[in-house]
Write a protein that holds these residues in place. Sequence first.
Motif, mmCIF file in Angstrom:
data_model
loop_
_atom_site.group_PDB
_atom_site.id
_atom_site.type_symbol
_atom_site.label_atom_id
_atom_site.label_comp_id
_atom_site.label_asym_id
_atom_site.label_seq_id
_atom_site.Cartn_x
_atom_site.Cartn_y
_atom_site.Cartn_z
ATOM 1 N N GLY A 59 -11.342 43.701 37.224
ATOM 2 C CA GLY A 59 -10.113 44.422 36.921
ATOM 3 C C GLY A 59 -9.360 43.955 35.699
ATOM 4 O O GLY A 59 -8.391 44.594 35.283
ATOM 5 N N ASP A 60 -9.791 42.865 35.096
ATOM 6 C CA ASP A 60 -9.081 42.301 33.944
ATOM 7 C C ASP A 60 -9.769 42.753 32.660
ATOM 8 O O ASP A 60 -10.926 42.398 32.430
ATOM 9 N N PRO A 61 -9.099 43.499 31.796
ATOM 10 C CA PRO A 61 -9.737 43.979 30.567
ATOM 11 C C PRO A 61 -9.797 42.941 29.451
ATOM 12 O O PRO A 61 -10.323 43.227 28.375
ATOM 13 N N ALA A 62 -9.277 41.750 29.684
ATOM 14 C CA ALA A 62 -9.278 40.713 28.657
ATOM 15 C C ALA A 62 -10.586 39.928 28.666
ATOM 16 O O ALA A 62 -11.262 39.807 29.692
ATOM 17 N N LEU A 63 -10.931 39.396 27.501
ATOM 18 C CA LEU A 63 -12.083 38.503 27.360
ATOM 19 C C LEU A 63 -11.647 37.320 26.490
ATOM 20 O O LEU A 63 -12.021 37.225 25.316
ATOM 21 N N PRO A 64 -10.857 36.414 27.043
ATOM 22 C CA PRO A 64 -10.261 35.353 26.219
ATOM 23 C C PRO A 64 -11.266 34.398 25.601
ATOM 24 O O PRO A 64 -10.953 33.755 24.595
ATOM 25 N N LEU A 88 -11.022 45.374 26.800
ATOM 26 C CA LEU A 88 -12.260 46.091 27.095
ATOM 27 C C LEU A 88 -12.090 47.608 27.055
ATOM 28 O O LEU A 88 -13.054 48.339 26.853
ATOM 29 N N ARG A 89 -10.872 48.089 27.229
ATOM 30 C CA ARG A 89 -10.637 49.529 27.381
ATOM 31 C C ARG A 89 -10.471 50.269 26.062
ATOM 32 O O ARG A 89 -10.633 51.493 26.010
ATOM 33 N N THR A 90 -10.140 49.537 24.986
ATOM 34 C CA THR A 90 -9.757 50.213 23.735
ATOM 35 C C THR A 90 -10.422 49.657 22.487
ATOM 36 O O THR A 90 -10.319 50.267 21.421
ATOM 37 N N ASP A 91 -11.086 48.507 22.574
ATOM 38 C CA ASP A 91 -11.452 47.769 21.364
ATOM 39 C C ASP A 91 -12.919 47.877 20.967
ATOM 40 O O ASP A 91 -13.416 47.074 20.178
ATOM 41 N N ASP A 126 -9.667 48.997 39.016
ATOM 42 C CA ASP A 126 -9.232 47.634 39.267
ATOM 43 C C ASP A 126 -10.370 46.687 39.646
ATOM 44 O O ASP A 126 -10.155 45.463 39.700
ATOM 45 N N ASP A 127 -11.560 47.227 39.920
ATOM 46 C CA ASP A 127 -12.667 46.349 40.295
ATOM 47 C C ASP A 127 -13.734 46.260 39.205
ATOM 48 O O ASP A 127 -14.800 45.674 39.413
ATOM 49 N N PHE A 128 -13.474 46.807 38.028
ATOM 50 C CA PHE A 128 -14.478 46.787 36.964
ATOM 51 C C PHE A 128 -14.685 45.362 36.446
ATOM 52 O O PHE A 128 -13.730 44.603 36.249
#
Length: 281
Positions: free
Chosen positions: A73-78, A86-89, A114-116
Amino acid sequence: MEQQEAIRVAREEAVALRAKIRRGLFADQTAGAAPHCVQGNLVILPSFLADDFHRYCEANPKPCPLLAVSKPGDPALPTLAEDFDLRTDVPLYRIYRHGELERETTDIRDVWEDDFVGFVLGCSYSFEAALLEHGIPLRHIERNMGVPMFVSNIATVPAGPFAGPMVVSMRPMFPEHAHRAAAICAEFERAHGEPVQIGNAEAIGVSDIMAPDFGEAVPLEDGEIPVFWACGVTPQMAIKQARPDICITHAPGFMVISDIAASELAAGRGPEISSAPQSNE
């Protein structure tokens, strides 16, 4: 280029290009677009399939070298970039339903769940600057084209519902360049490493160099031979077999752009990845 300078240049390239992508100002293939950055292939799946896909990547490190795995559910990849979403970049996404391509889009916020879980796999674009720096020309970059990719007859190792043939990318080279390129790419294990085939397309099931399954056709000139690398589009073949309700990937050639300098991968450095949980089967 000194390593610290390479790290600085890569981050500046990445931040600038991702900003353009996010604002809808760049929606092109990324070969040569951020030459000093590690680029990556993307697969996003529901969390209940994540462990099986993680095991698939571990079983097939040549086409699927893992760079990062997101939290559900977290679109970040720190570990790849401080500001990555992850959704726009990614310049162009593919949305698959039940293994079939539904559509392409530049923004997946409308289908995000939310579970991706997102997986980023190494990409051969990450070693291209090193080849150019060693005097090995790359025609697809010279012509501002996407690299040609082919579905080969090389089988991958299955894991859970994921299986299928390896996809390979091709670059035409003179034989002396091909063998020098193989030695250079051996240092980039997390960007597919050495070629899987040099000079014999038919040996891996490629019958027509001018008819790629993905990317754009790049001709061979007199005296050149085709050089094939494992390719991170391979999971898109496994997705067709697994047929998940939904899966999102990058469009072939339209890659994830990280802040990591490509030279860091060549030096054996890069983000750490936890091992996949053991299968209960």
